[in-house]
Enzyme design. Structure first.
Site, PDB file in Angstrom:
ATOM      1  N   ALA A  23      16.339 -56.423  -1.679  1.00 11.30           N
ATOM      2  CA  ALA A  23      15.661 -55.095  -2.738  1.00 11.30           C
ATOM      3  C   ALA A  23      16.047 -54.429  -3.595  1.00 11.30           C
ATOM      4  O   ALA A  23      17.556 -54.683  -3.463  1.00 11.30           O
ATOM      5  CB  ALA A  23      15.452 -54.285  -0.774  1.00 11.30           C
ATOM      6  N   GLY A  24      15.669 -54.348  -3.769  1.00 12.68           N
ATOM      7  CA  GLY A  24      16.238 -53.452  -5.301  1.00 12.68           C
ATOM      8  C   GLY A  24      15.531 -52.603  -5.778  1.00 12.68           C
ATOM      9  O   GLY A  24      14.122 -51.824  -5.060  1.00 12.68           O
ATOM     10  N   GLY A  25      15.502 -51.848  -6.762  1.00 12.31           N
ATOM     11  CA  GLY A  25      15.148 -50.196  -7.198  1.00 12.31           C
ATOM     12  C   GLY A  25      13.112 -51.288  -8.211  1.00 12.31           C
ATOM     13  O   GLY A  25      12.601 -50.315  -8.310  1.00 12.31           O
ATOM     14  N   GLY A  27      11.417 -53.335  -6.320  1.00  9.35           N
ATOM     15  CA  GLY A  27      10.914 -54.066  -5.214  1.00  9.35           C
ATOM     16  C   GLY A  27      11.557 -54.552  -4.179  1.00  9.35           C
ATOM     17  O   GLY A  27      12.952 -54.428  -4.081  1.00  9.35           O
ATOM     18  N   ASP A 136      15.868 -66.391 -19.585  1.00  9.25           N
ATOM     19  CA  ASP A 136      16.934 -65.603 -18.362  1.00  9.25           C
ATOM     20  C   ASP A 136      17.927 -66.470 -17.309  1.00  9.25           C
ATOM     21  O   ASP A 136      17.367 -66.721 -16.060  1.00  9.25           O
ATOM     22  CB  ASP A 136      16.630 -64.790 -17.643  1.00  9.25           C
ATOM     23  CG  ASP A 136      17.318 -63.515 -16.795  1.00  9.25           C
ATOM     24  OD1 ASP A 136      18.472 -63.494 -16.852  1.00  9.25           O
ATOM     25  OD2 ASP A 136      17.202 -63.215 -15.580  1.00  9.25           O
TER      26      ASP A 136
END
Length: 762
Positions: A23-25, A27, A136
């Site tokens: 999880a992150g900023g 989603g 990336d």
């Protein structure tokens, strides 16, 4: 994998959610089960980000880009809903670790890296053939599966030559893996060879364990990418020229992805390329991962195989992001209050590290799902059923890292390719064994990872290495420096950043001992006379000791001779050899004439010590002969020959092969590095990491950070394999008896006698 939180939905788009993968900023990524029972990774974007038209456009582009690709080493999208309020996409689930996680504990073998490179290059060739640029490629976007790697995350991929969807001058990607042409000052156009640059950086990282353009502040990494050559120390010769070409500053000088694939593609003994691996994969390629990583993948696959369906959650009308924020607040409150305090900020929630108990009437996994996972865990079909290969718990040394725990990063400041490379390499190997041992322990509260930087024995580079470690906020402590180059300036840099520097082999007998960050786990040069004094005064009880001051070696010899002459029992006699003389014959004759029963060579030159040994032997001297650690080099043993037999040498390192409690370390070292002999400072490097880890464990409740470590390290007593690490409260120095040893030359090699105060034989 983490359990679902109370506010997570039961299912999305018909996919039943099982666990959280991350999880992150932006989603959340879930492990989910398709309607047919297959595991998938399902990525959900928070609604507020999806409300940004540019972000939603990029998300649509990711779905479109990944959907048009079908290569074996790419992860296909199986479903997506880019127009939902909280858009999502689902891909095949790959149970293996990311390359960044795998290399965090151990660089990969060369054979593995060649196959990794061939298959990633093949994946990129297919991406480029579709008119796309990934943009990336980095260790975190490469997953390691049992049959090969997978390239993931096309979130910023775009058509070659297309206009970026970011504001002017912005960069998207990961510093250290961005090509120079992506820098705003270069203004170059990104193309397929930009991905090749990133691939070269990924392979350099995989084979050395170091980012080729270093770490630290993004601006510093980007500067080095544009203006400096990559750090390729330790890259094997057969890979070096290819990686140099991939990392060329000018895109025109780089090979295409298909050329990289051809260069790395496995070949038969006759030199011909093997058949397409999608058609037939030889056993040696199928078993491409080291054993520890294979077991890690199998363990994770088995864990997925046995997951029960979670209990149905209570209805919740809140939006997904509102539920996320509410339960993040609940988790934060638990962390602040501690595990034994009541949560006064939010309602109680299930522990974040405990999976829901399986229902007693849970149905067994669907047969289709079992068959889908069978190949991933080495299962075999027997009589219409499935017998899963039991993945062992990773409890052996050298096992892969754990998951779901905090990660603490230790740096190594070493001379790995310069004049003192033997000590540096020995410590690196011991340190890696310690990391593997720590990360395999079931009761560990955190994982450890290593970041290695080579100063090559060059003063300016040593200072730069110190600056890089200090600027990297993830590095909590550093082992080193392993050499003596620029020590004073190096320690001053670590002191300025309050970054603990734990020294195993470096002798810093100057005022640096007063620097609070410098924790020296060996006695300095001034302590090496102690074992000699103890042996002569208490073991051999010498009455007439000849003390030889070799003036060619300067103040070191003069100081040692002065100390010994003053503290030896009996009637010591002082002799000196002029700095411009290499003739020890007259001294040897004088020693024999005085009926001396012992001789101490006080210099630090192996070659001149060998001359002294030969002169004493030719003069017929048969008494006790002693010297200090700097003499005990291959040069002394080779040049002195038989005249070196019987010499006693005081050292600051032990031989783990002669230490019963180090038996497991010795076995692991010999198995991992295929060397019978274990060089000096290997076990000391192992002890240093375990000592730092012990201190981190003591601080875990309060929080592990640099300043706390500096204040705590000298208060810890750690029973290591080579010595007890304990510091005197009055001097802040290691307890003298714990780090000084004696060796005797026997049959042309040094035999470890033990800690000096425990040696009883004369």
């Amino acid at each position: 994998m983490r359990p679902l939180r109370r506010g997570d939905p039961d299912s999305i788009g018909g996919y039943r959610l099982l666990r959280r993968l991350g999880a992150g900023g932006m989603g959340v990524v879930y492990l989910a089960r398709s309607p047919g029972g297959a595991p998938v990774a399902l990525k959900v974007i928070h609604a507020e980000h999806a409300a940004d038209p540019g972000f939603r456009t990029r998300f649509r582009r990711e779905v479109a880009a990944a959907s048009r690709l079908s290569g074996r080493w790419l992860v296909p999208i199986v479903a997506a809903a880019p127009e939902e309020r909280e858009p999502w996409l689902a891909t095949d689930f790959v149970p293996g670790p990311a390359l960044a996680e795998a290399v965090g504990s151990w660089p990969l073998p060369v054979a593995t890296v060649r196959l990794l490179g061939a298959r990633l290059a093949e994946a990129l060739a297919e991406v480029h053939a579709a008119g796309l640029v990934h943009r990336d490629v980095k260790p975190g976007n490469v997953l390691l599966a049992l049959d090969g790697p997978r390239l993931i995350d096309f979130g910023i991929a775009r058509l070659s030559g297309a206009t970026a969807l970011t504001e002017s001058g912005a960069m998207i990607g990961t510093p250290g893996y961005l090509p120079p042409e992506q820098m705003p000052t270069r203004g170059g156009e990104l193309g397929p060879r930009s991905d090749v640059f990133a691939l070269g950086a990924v392979l350099a990282y995989a084979v050395t364990g170091r980012h080729p353009f270093g770490s630290g502040l993004a601006a510093a990494v980007l500067y080095r990418t544009v203006h400096e050559e990559p750090d390729l120390d330790g890259v094997p010769t057969d890979l070096l020229s290819l990686l140099v070409a991939c990392l060329a500053k000018d895109p025109a000088d780089r090979p295409e992805a298909r050329e990289v694939h051809e260069a790395l593609r496995p070949r038969a003994r006759d030199g011909r390329a093997r058949p397409d691996p999608r058609v037939a994969v030889p056993d040696t390629e199928a078993n491409w991962l080291p054993g520890a990583l294979t077991r890690l993948v199998a363990e994770r696959s088995a864990a997925v195989l046995t997951l029960p369906d979670p209990p149905t959650a209570e209805p919740d009308r809140a939006t997904g992001r509102q539920r996320e924020q509410r339960h993040e607040a609940s988790d934060d409150a638990r962390e602040l209050n501690g595990p034994d305090r009541p949560n006064t900020t939010a309602p109680p929630a299930p522990p974040a590290d405990r999976a829901p108990a399986p229902s007693t009437d849970a149905k067994p996994p669907a047969r289709r799902r079992l068959l889908r996972l069978a190949s991933a865990v080495g299962a075999c079909v027997v009589g219409g059923g499935v017998v899963a290969w039991a993945a062992p718990r990773l409890t052996e040394r050298g096992a892969g890292p754990g998951s779901g725990l905090p990660r603490h990063l230790i740096g190594l400041h070493a001379d790995l390719t310069g004049p003192e490379r033997d000590a540096g390499r020995a410590q690196e190997r011991g340190i890696r064994l310690a990391l593997a041992d720590h990360n395999a322990r079931a009761d560990r509260p955190f994982d450890l990872a290593l970041r290695v930087r080579d100063d090559r024995g060059e003063e300016r580079r040593a200072e730069r290495v110190a600056d890089d470690h200090a600027a990297d906020p993830e590095v909590l402590a550093v082992i080193g420096p392993t050499g003596r180059t620029g020590t004073k300036a190096v320690i001053a840099r670590y002191q300025k950043s309050l970054l603990p520097l734990v020294s195993v082999s470096c002798d810093a007998s100057f005022s640096a001992r007063q620097e609070e960050v410098f924790v020296q786990l060996r006695q300095d040069e001034t302590g090496l006379e102690v074992p000699l004094l103890h042996y002569l005064n208490n073991v051999s009880r010498a009455r007439r000791t000849a003390v030889l001051d070799d003036q060619a070696t300067g103040r070191v010899s003069d100081r040692a001779a002065e100390t010994l002459t003053r503290l030896l029992h009996g009637t010591p006699t002082a002799h000196s050899v002029a700095a411009d003389s290499a003739d020890f014959g007259p001294i040897a004759a004088a020693v024999r004439a005085a009926a001396s029963d012992a001789v101490v060579y006080c210099g630090d030159s192996p070659s001149r010590a060998a001359r002294c040994a030969r002169a004493l032997s030719e003069a017929g001297f048969r008494g006790t002969r002693l010297a200090r650690q700097p003499v005990l080099q291959r040069e002394f043993l080779a040049e002195a020959g038989e005249a070196s037999e019987g010499w006693l040498i005081s050292t600051t390192y032990a031989d783990p092969a002669e230490l019963p409690k180090a038996a497991e370390f010795v076995a692991a070292y010999r198995a991992r590095f295929e060397r019978r002999d274990i060089p000096p400072y290997a076990v000391e490097g192992y002890d240093a990491v375990r000592y730092v880890a012990r201190t981190m464990r003591d601080l875990a409740a309060r929080g592990v950070e640099r300043g706390a470590l500096v204040g705590q390290l000298r208060d810890v007593t750690y029973e290591g394999l080579s010595r007890t690490i304990e510091f005197q409260s009055t001097t802040n120095e290691l307890v003298p008896t714990n780090g000084l040893f004696l060796h005797r030359v026997e049959d042309g090699a040094a035999r470890f006698l033990g800690r000096y105060d425990e040696v009883r034989e004369a």
